[in-house]
Design a protein around this motif. Structure first.
Motif, PDB file in Angstrom:
ATOM      1  N   LEU A  84      -9.765 -39.338  13.372  1.00 55.99           N
ATOM      2  CA  LEU A  84      -9.301 -40.727  13.370  1.00 55.99           C
ATOM      3  C   LEU A  84     -10.006 -41.545  12.288  1.00 55.99           C
ATOM      4  O   LEU A  84      -9.386 -42.355  11.603  1.00 55.99           O
ATOM      5  N   VAL A  85     -11.313 -41.323  12.148  1.00 55.48           N
ATOM      6  CA  VAL A  85     -12.058 -42.055  11.123  1.00 55.48           C
ATOM      7  C   VAL A  85     -11.531 -41.696   9.740  1.00 55.48           C
ATOM      8  O   VAL A  85     -11.337 -42.564   8.878  1.00 55.48           O
ATOM      9  N   ARG A  86     -11.277 -40.410   9.521  1.00 58.66           N
ATOM     10  CA  ARG A  86     -10.751 -39.974   8.232  1.00 58.66           C
ATOM     11  C   ARG A  86      -9.381 -40.605   7.971  1.00 58.66           C
ATOM     12  O   ARG A  86      -9.097 -41.102   6.878  1.00 58.66           O
ATOM     13  N   LEU A  87      -8.506 -40.585   8.998  1.00 56.48           N
ATOM     14  CA  LEU A  87      -7.171 -41.178   8.870  1.00 56.48           C
ATOM     15  C   LEU A  87      -7.268 -42.675   8.603  1.00 56.48           C
ATOM     16  O   LEU A  87      -6.559 -43.214   7.749  1.00 56.48           O
ATOM     17  N   LYS A  88      -8.157 -43.354   9.327  1.00 56.85           N
ATOM     18  CA  LYS A  88      -8.329 -44.793   9.145  1.00 56.85           C
ATOM     19  C   LYS A  88      -8.798 -45.107   7.725  1.00 56.85           C
ATOM     20  O   LYS A  88      -8.330 -46.050   7.096  1.00 56.85           O
ATOM     21  N   MET A  89      -9.728 -44.302   7.207  1.00 54.85           N
ATOM     22  CA  MET A  89     -10.201 -44.515   5.841  1.00 54.85           C
ATOM     23  C   MET A  89      -9.076 -44.337   4.834  1.00 54.85           C
ATOM     24  O   MET A  89      -8.947 -45.106   3.883  1.00 54.85           O
ATOM     25  N   LEU A  90      -8.233 -43.321   5.060  1.00 51.69           N
ATOM     26  CA  LEU A  90      -7.118 -43.098   4.134  1.00 51.69           C
ATOM     27  C   LEU A  90      -6.146 -44.261   4.156  1.00 51.69           C
ATOM     28  O   LEU A  90      -5.722 -44.780   3.126  1.00 51.69           O
ATOM     29  N   VAL A  91      -5.776 -44.689   5.381  1.00 51.37           N
ATOM     30  CA  VAL A  91      -4.783 -45.759   5.518  1.00 51.37           C
ATOM     31  C   VAL A  91      -5.339 -47.071   4.987  1.00 51.37           C
ATOM     32  O   VAL A  91      -4.692 -47.757   4.193  1.00 51.37           O
ATOM     33  N   GLU A  92      -6.545 -47.427   5.424  1.00 51.55           N
ATOM     34  CA  GLU A  92      -7.112 -48.693   4.974  1.00 51.55           C
ATOM     35  C   GLU A  92      -7.414 -48.663   3.483  1.00 51.55           C
ATOM     36  O   GLU A  92      -7.258 -49.650   2.795  1.00 51.55           O
ATOM     37  N   GLY A  93      -7.845 -47.525   2.995  1.00 55.45           N
ATOM     38  CA  GLY A  93      -8.142 -47.424   1.570  1.00 55.45           C
ATOM     39  C   GLY A  93      -6.920 -47.682   0.720  1.00 55.45           C
ATOM     40  O   GLY A  93      -6.952 -48.465  -0.220  1.00 55.45           O
ATOM     41  N   SER A  94      -5.797 -47.065   1.071  1.00 50.63           N
ATOM     42  CA  SER A  94      -4.585 -47.265   0.280  1.00 50.63           C
ATOM     43  C   SER A  94      -4.040 -48.676   0.454  1.00 50.63           C
ATOM     44  O   SER A  94      -3.559 -49.285  -0.498  1.00 50.63           O
ATOM     45  N   ALA A  95      -4.152 -49.209   1.687  1.00 51.39           N
ATOM     46  CA  ALA A  95      -3.663 -50.575   1.921  1.00 51.39           C
ATOM     47  C   ALA A  95      -4.496 -51.578   1.137  1.00 51.39           C
ATOM     48  O   ALA A  95      -3.964 -52.514   0.530  1.00 51.39           O
ATOM     49  N   VAL A  96      -5.804 -51.375   1.138  1.00 52.18           N
ATOM     50  CA  VAL A  96      -6.676 -52.293   0.400  1.00 52.18           C
ATOM     51  C   VAL A  96      -6.406 -52.188  -1.092  1.00 52.18           C
ATOM     52  O   VAL A  96      -6.347 -53.194  -1.803  1.00 52.18           O
TER      53      VAL A  96
END
Length: 150
Positions: free
Chosen positions: A51-63
């Motif tokens: 979940l942490v990895r997925l969150k980093m991917l999603v938030e990273g691309s969104a940011v």
């Protein structure tokens, strides 16, 4: 090899001391429960890492997307502001040039309207005096009108 055997023996002795006074079934149940709880904890940790990895991917691309969008908007705003400033400067310069031309044109018209002083005749009759007086008044009126027109 001897160190490994000594370590295993010390672990076994520690377990015997920990479970002293309990039956074999209780010790087995405790070991099963401990192993199962360890399994559940490892599984939860693995899920949490995912979940942490997925969150980093999603938030990273969104940011990144938001940052690039904001940067583009700021660049566009800066470009528009510089265009507006240059347009204002250009219009101001054009206005100054037009005003200068108008002033020169008015000055030329005033010079052309000025009547050179005529020598007064030695002997003036009433009609001649009246004509001179009206010409002077007309010239003064034109000058005054031009001044008001500015």
């Amino acid at each position: 090899m001897k160190c490994v055997l000594d370590a295993a023996e010390s672990v076994r002795l520690a377990e015997l001391n920990r479970y002293s006074g309990k039956s074999k079934e209780e010790v087995a149940a405790i070991r099963i429960q401990t192993a199962f709880l360890g399994y559940l904890a490892r599984r939860a940790l693995r899920a949490l890492r995912g979940l942490v990895r997925l969150k980093m991917l999603v938030e990273g691309s969104a940011v990144k997307r938001q940052t690039t969008s904001t940067l583009k908007c700021m660049q566009n705003l800066s470009r528009v502001q510089s265009q507006i400033n240059s347009r204002r400067i250009r219009m101001s310069e054009e206005n100054q040039a037009l005003q200068k031309q108008l002033l020169q044109k008015c000055a030329k018209e005033i010079e052309s309207l000025q009547v050179p002083p005529k020598p007064e005749p030695k002997r003036c009759t009433k009609p001649k005096l009246f004509r001179l007086y009206t010409e002077e008044r007309l010239a003064e009126k034109k000058k005054r009108d031009l001044r008001y027109a500015e």
